[in-house]
Design a protein around this motif. Structure first.
Motif, PDB file in Angstrom:
ATOM      1  N   SER A  44     -61.845 134.891 -81.358  1.00 32.00           N
ATOM      2  CA  SER A  44     -62.729 133.958 -82.060  1.00 32.00           C
ATOM      3  C   SER A  44     -61.941 133.176 -83.096  1.00 32.00           C
ATOM      4  CB  SER A  44     -63.874 134.717 -82.734  1.00 32.00           C
ATOM      5  OG  SER A  44     -64.690 135.354 -81.781  1.00 32.00           O
ATOM      6  N   VAL A  45     -62.054 131.861 -83.054  1.00 36.70           N
ATOM      7  CA  VAL A  45     -61.389 131.008 -84.039  1.00 36.70           C
ATOM      8  C   VAL A  45     -62.395 129.976 -84.542  1.00 36.70           C
ATOM      9  CG1 VAL A  45     -59.116 131.292 -82.963  1.00 36.70           C
ATOM     10  CG2 VAL A  45     -60.549 129.345 -82.334  1.00 36.70           C
ATOM     11  N   PRO A  46     -62.256 129.542 -85.778  1.00 40.05           N
ATOM     12  CA  PRO A  46     -63.156 128.503 -86.287  1.00 40.05           C
ATOM     13  C   PRO A  46     -62.767 127.147 -85.713  1.00 40.05           C
ATOM     14  CG  PRO A  46     -61.571 129.122 -87.965  1.00 40.05           C
ATOM     15  CD  PRO A  46     -61.346 130.049 -86.812  1.00 40.05           C
ATOM     16  N   GLU A  47     -63.743 126.283 -85.640  1.00 41.60           N
ATOM     17  CA  GLU A  47     -63.495 124.917 -85.173  1.00 41.60           C
ATOM     18  C   GLU A  47     -62.405 124.256 -86.020  1.00 41.60           C
ATOM     19  OE1 GLU A  47     -67.020 122.581 -85.123  1.00 41.60           O
ATOM     20  OE2 GLU A  47     -66.045 120.790 -84.303  1.00 41.60           O
ATOM     21  N   GLY A  48     -61.472 123.588 -85.335  1.00 39.62           N
ATOM     22  CA  GLY A  48     -60.393 122.912 -86.039  1.00 39.62           C
ATOM     23  C   GLY A  48     -59.137 123.747 -86.197  1.00 39.62           C
ATOM     24  N   ALA A  49     -59.235 125.040 -85.947  1.00 35.24           N
ATOM     25  CA  ALA A  49     -58.090 125.930 -86.094  1.00 35.24           C
ATOM     26  C   ALA A  49     -57.225 125.906 -84.829  1.00 35.24           C
ATOM     27  CB  ALA A  49     -58.565 127.357 -86.364  1.00 35.24           C
ATOM     28  N   ILE A  50     -56.081 126.571 -84.920  1.00 30.02           N
ATOM     29  CA  ILE A  50     -55.209 126.716 -83.752  1.00 30.02           C
ATOM     30  C   ILE A  50     -55.535 128.040 -83.057  1.00 30.02           C
ATOM     31  CG2 ILE A  50     -52.832 127.010 -82.953  1.00 30.02           C
ATOM     32  CD1 ILE A  50     -51.906 125.313 -85.309  1.00 30.02           C
ATOM     33  N   ALA A  51     -55.790 127.956 -81.767  1.00 27.28           N
ATOM     34  CA  ALA A  51     -56.009 129.166 -80.972  1.00 27.28           C
ATOM     35  C   ALA A  51     -54.708 129.499 -80.251  1.00 27.28           C
ATOM     36  CB  ALA A  51     -57.128 128.951 -79.957  1.00 27.28           C
ATOM     37  N   SER A  52     -54.314 130.752 -80.330  1.00 30.42           N
ATOM     38  CA  SER A  52     -53.063 131.191 -79.715  1.00 30.42           C
ATOM     39  C   SER A  52     -53.360 132.262 -78.668  1.00 30.42           C
ATOM     40  CB  SER A  52     -52.122 131.766 -80.788  1.00 30.42           C
ATOM     41  OG  SER A  52     -50.933 132.250 -80.203  1.00 30.42           O
ATOM     42  N   ASP A  73     -56.500 122.070 -83.094  1.00 33.39           N
ATOM     43  CA  ASP A  73     -57.792 121.450 -83.398  1.00 33.39           C
ATOM     44  C   ASP A  73     -58.854 121.948 -82.410  1.00 33.39           C
ATOM     45  OD1 ASP A  73     -59.155 118.056 -83.361  1.00 33.39           O
ATOM     46  OD2 ASP A  73     -59.672 119.801 -84.587  1.00 33.39           O
ATOM     47  N   SER A  74     -59.008 123.247 -82.353  1.00 32.66           N
ATOM     48  CA  SER A  74     -59.931 123.854 -81.389  1.00 32.66           C
ATOM     49  C   SER A  74     -61.349 123.310 -81.549  1.00 32.66           C
ATOM     50  CB  SER A  74     -59.947 125.378 -81.575  1.00 32.66           C
ATOM     51  OG  SER A  74     -58.699 125.932 -81.279  1.00 32.66           O
ATOM     52  N   GLN A  75     -61.995 123.087 -80.425  1.00 37.84           N
ATOM     53  CA  GLN A  75     -63.360 122.573 -80.389  1.00 37.84           C
ATOM     54  C   GLN A  75     -64.275 123.584 -79.696  1.00 37.84           C
ATOM     55  OE1 GLN A  75     -64.130 119.482 -81.839  1.00 37.84           O
ATOM     56  NE2 GLN A  75     -61.998 119.789 -82.545  1.00 37.84           N
ATOM     57  N   PRO A  76     -65.559 123.572 -80.040  1.00 37.71           N
ATOM     58  CA  PRO A  76     -66.485 124.485 -79.343  1.00 37.71           C
ATOM     59  C   PRO A  76     -66.410 124.340 -77.824  1.00 37.71           C
ATOM     60  CG  PRO A  76     -67.542 123.575 -81.272  1.00 37.71           C
ATOM     61  CD  PRO A  76     -66.218 122.859 -81.144  1.00 37.71           C
ATOM     62  N   SER A  77     -66.106 123.137 -77.351  1.00 39.85           N
ATOM     63  CA  SER A  77     -65.997 122.928 -75.903  1.00 39.85           C
ATOM     64  C   SER A  77     -64.787 123.618 -75.284  1.00 39.85           C
ATOM     65  CB  SER A  77     -65.935 121.429 -75.591  1.00 39.85           C
ATOM     66  OG  SER A  77     -64.831 120.833 -76.248  1.00 39.85           O
ATOM     67  N   ASP A  78     -63.882 124.111 -76.122  1.00 36.29           N
ATOM     68  CA  ASP A  78     -62.734 124.870 -75.619  1.00 36.29           C
ATOM     69  C   ASP A  78     -63.110 126.319 -75.323  1.00 36.29           C
ATOM     70  OD1 ASP A  78     -60.590 123.173 -77.993  1.00 36.29           O
ATOM     71  OD2 ASP A  78     -60.925 122.704 -75.865  1.00 36.29           O
ATOM     72  N   SER A  79     -64.300 126.715 -75.725  1.00 36.61           N
ATOM     73  CA  SER A  79     -64.749 128.089 -75.487  1.00 36.61           C
ATOM     74  C   SER A  79     -64.825 128.349 -73.982  1.00 36.61           C
ATOM     75  CB  SER A  79     -66.117 128.333 -76.129  1.00 36.61           C
ATOM     76  OG  SER A  79     -66.056 128.150 -77.529  1.00 36.61           O
ATOM     77  N   ALA A  80     -64.019 129.266 -73.515  1.00 36.99           N
ATOM     78  CA  ALA A  80     -63.897 129.545 -72.084  1.00 36.99           C
ATOM     79  C   ALA A  80     -62.983 130.746 -71.923  1.00 36.99           C
ATOM     80  CB  ALA A  80     -63.318 128.336 -71.347  1.00 36.99           C
ATOM     81  N   GLY A 110     -53.522 136.927 -64.518  1.00 38.28           N
ATOM     82  CA  GLY A 110     -53.958 137.901 -65.490  1.00 38.28           C
ATOM     83  C   GLY A 110     -55.475 137.986 -65.462  1.00 38.28           C
ATOM     84  N   THR A 111     -56.013 138.919 -66.219  1.00 33.33           N
ATOM     85  CA  THR A 111     -57.463 139.119 -66.232  1.00 33.33           C
ATOM     86  C   THR A 111     -58.173 138.098 -67.120  1.00 33.33           C
ATOM     87  OG1 THR A 111     -57.163 140.762 -67.953  1.00 33.33           O
ATOM     88  CG2 THR A 111     -57.369 141.567 -65.689  1.00 33.33           C
ATOM     89  N   GLY A 112     -57.393 137.347 -67.895  1.00 33.68           N
ATOM     90  CA  GLY A 112     -57.984 136.284 -68.698  1.00 33.68           C
ATOM     91  C   GLY A 112     -58.304 136.713 -70.119  1.00 33.68           C
ATOM     92  N   THR A 113     -58.239 135.748 -71.031  1.00 35.69           N
ATOM     93  CA  THR A 113     -58.633 135.948 -72.425  1.00 35.69           C
ATOM     94  C   THR A 113     -59.814 135.053 -72.716  1.00 35.69           C
ATOM     95  OG1 THR A 113     -56.386 136.454 -73.168  1.00 35.69           O
ATOM     96  CG2 THR A 113     -57.961 135.744 -74.852  1.00 35.69           C
ATOM     97  N   ARG A 114     -60.890 135.666 -73.205  1.00 34.36           N
ATOM     98  CA  ARG A 114     -62.077 134.875 -73.539  1.00 34.36           C
ATOM     99  C   ARG A 114     -61.919 134.317 -74.946  1.00 34.36           C
ATOM    100  NH1 ARG A 114     -67.705 136.332 -74.667  1.00 34.36           N
ATOM    101  NH2 ARG A 114     -67.099 138.509 -74.693  1.00 34.36           N
ATOM    102  N   LEU A 115     -62.014 133.006 -75.048  1.00 30.34           N
ATOM    103  CA  LEU A 115     -61.887 132.305 -76.331  1.00 30.34           C
ATOM    104  C   LEU A 115     -63.252 131.808 -76.769  1.00 30.34           C
ATOM    105  CD1 LEU A 115     -60.206 130.929 -78.612  1.00 30.34           C
ATOM    106  CD2 LEU A 115     -60.016 128.949 -77.080  1.00 30.34           C
ATOM    107  N   LYS A 116     -63.555 132.070 -78.048  1.00 28.60           N
ATOM    108  CA  LYS A 116     -64.781 131.533 -78.641  1.00 28.60           C
ATOM    109  C   LYS A 116     -64.389 130.671 -79.832  1.00 28.60           C
ATOM    110  CE  LYS A 116     -68.134 135.197 -77.609  1.00 28.60           C
ATOM    111  NZ  LYS A 116     -69.072 136.185 -78.205  1.00 28.60           N
ATOM    112  N   VAL A 117     -64.775 129.428 -79.819  1.00 22.71           N
ATOM    113  CA  VAL A 117     -64.525 128.541 -80.938  1.00 22.71           C
ATOM    114  C   VAL A 117     -65.842 128.365 -81.678  1.00 22.71           C
ATOM    115  CG1 VAL A 117     -63.722 126.280 -81.682  1.00 22.71           C
ATOM    116  CG2 VAL A 117     -62.707 127.371 -79.667  1.00 22.71           C
ATOM    117  N   LEU A 118     -65.845 128.785 -82.922  1.00 21.32           N
ATOM    118  CA  LEU A 118     -67.074 128.815 -83.701  1.00 21.32           C
ATOM    119  C   LEU A 118     -67.262 127.521 -84.475  1.00 21.32           C
ATOM    120  CD1 LEU A 118     -66.502 132.443 -85.045  1.00 21.32           C
ATOM    121  CD2 LEU A 118     -67.813 131.729 -83.025  1.00 21.32           C
TER     122      LEU A 118
END
Lengths: 113, 114
Positions: free
Chosen positions: A12-20, A78-85, A104-112
Motif C-alpha cells: 500500500s502506498v499513498p497517491e503520488g508516492a513511489i511504489a517499489s 507518482d503512483s495513481q489509484p489507477s495503478d492499483s493492480a 512470479g505469483t505477483g505483488t498486489r499494489l494498492k494506491v490510496l
C-alpha cells in the motif's frame, strides 16, 4: 526455491508516492525479464521489458535489473489509484527452448487516494 | 504492442458439454502460443504450449485428453475443454510470442460450468 519469487503484498502506498516492486529469480543465466500488470478479472498486459543490467525508464515506470544479485525491480513514480493492480514479474530462463516464460505469483499494489 | 484476440470473453455451459476457446494473433505470426488458467486470487498457471503444425506440450498434471489444443495455422490456436465439469470453471488466458519474443495475452475467457 521457486524460480521467480515476488512478495504477494498487498503493498500500500499513498497517491503520488513511489511504489517499489521487487522480484528475484533463481536461474543465473536468465537474459530476458518482463513486468506485467493485471487488473482484477482481466488478463495481464506488458508494461516493461529489460535485458541489460541497469535502469530502463518508460514514462512513470522504471525497471531495474541486477543480474549479479539476480533481482529485477519496478518503480512506479507518482503512483495513481489507477495503478492499483497485481504486478507480475516474468523471466525467460536460458533452458527454455520455446522461450517459455516463468511468472512470479505477483505483488498486489494498492494506491490510496 | 502486438494484438492477441481471444473469444469468447465468457461462456456458461452445462456440465458434460464441450467448450471451444479461440486465440488469434492479429498482426503477427505466432509459431508458439501458450494457454494459462487462473483461479480467483491465484497466479497464472501454464497449462500447455501450443506449437503450430505439431502436438501441444502439456504441463505436468494437465490432462491432454480433457484440454484439447489445436494450432492449425500461424495465427490461430484453439483450446477445447471436453466434458466440462464445475471444477473446470476458471479464467482461461491465451498468449502468443511476437517475433521480438515478447509475450502478449488475449483478453481471457471466463468459463462457468453449471
Amino acid at each position: 526455491q521457486k524460480e521467480v519469487e515476488q512478495n504477494s503484498g498487498p503493498l500500500s502506498v499513498p497517491e503520488g508516492a513511489i511504489a517499489s516492486l521487487n522480484c528475484t529469480y533463481s536461474d543465473r543465466g536468465s537474459q530476458s525479464f518482463f513486468w506485467y500488470r493485471q487488473y482484477s478479472g482481466k488478463s495481464p498486459e506488458l508494461i516493461m521489458s529489460i535485458y541489460s543490467n541497469g535502469d530502463k525508464e518508460d514514462g512513470r515506470f522504471t525497471a531495474q535489473l541486477n543480474k549479479a544479485s539476480q533481482y529485477v525491480s519496478l518503480l512506479i513514480r507518482d503512483s495513481q489509484p489507477s495503478d492499483s493492480a497485481t504486478y507480475l514479474c516474468a523471466v525467460i530462463p536460458p533452458t527454455s527452448g520455446t522461450y517459455k516464460y516463468i511468472f512470479g505469483t505477483g505483488t498486489r499494489l494498492k494506491v490510496l487516494a | 504492442g502486438a494484438v492477441v484476440s481471444q473469444h469468447p470473453s465468457w461462456v456458461i455451459c452445462k456440465s458434460g458439454t464441450s467448450v471451444k476457446i479461440e486465440c488469434r494473433s492479429l498482426d503477427f505470426q505466432a509459431t508458439t502460443m501458450f494457454w494459462y488458467r487462473q483461479f480467483p486470487k491465484q497466479s497464472l498457471m501454464l497449462m500447455a504450449t501450443s506449437n503450430e503444425g505439431s502436438k501441444a506440450t502439456y504441463e505436468q498434471g494437465v490432462e491432454k485428453d480433457k484440454f484439447l489444443i489445436n494450432h492449425a495455422s500461424l495465427t490461430l490456436s484453439t483450446l477445447t475443454v471436453t466434458s466440462a465439469h464445475p471444477e473446470d470453471s476458471s479464467f482461461y488466458i491465451c498468449s502468443a510470442r511476437d517475433p521480438g519474443k515478447k509475450l502478449f495475452f488475449g483478453s481471457g475467457t471466463q468459463l462457468s460450468v453449471l
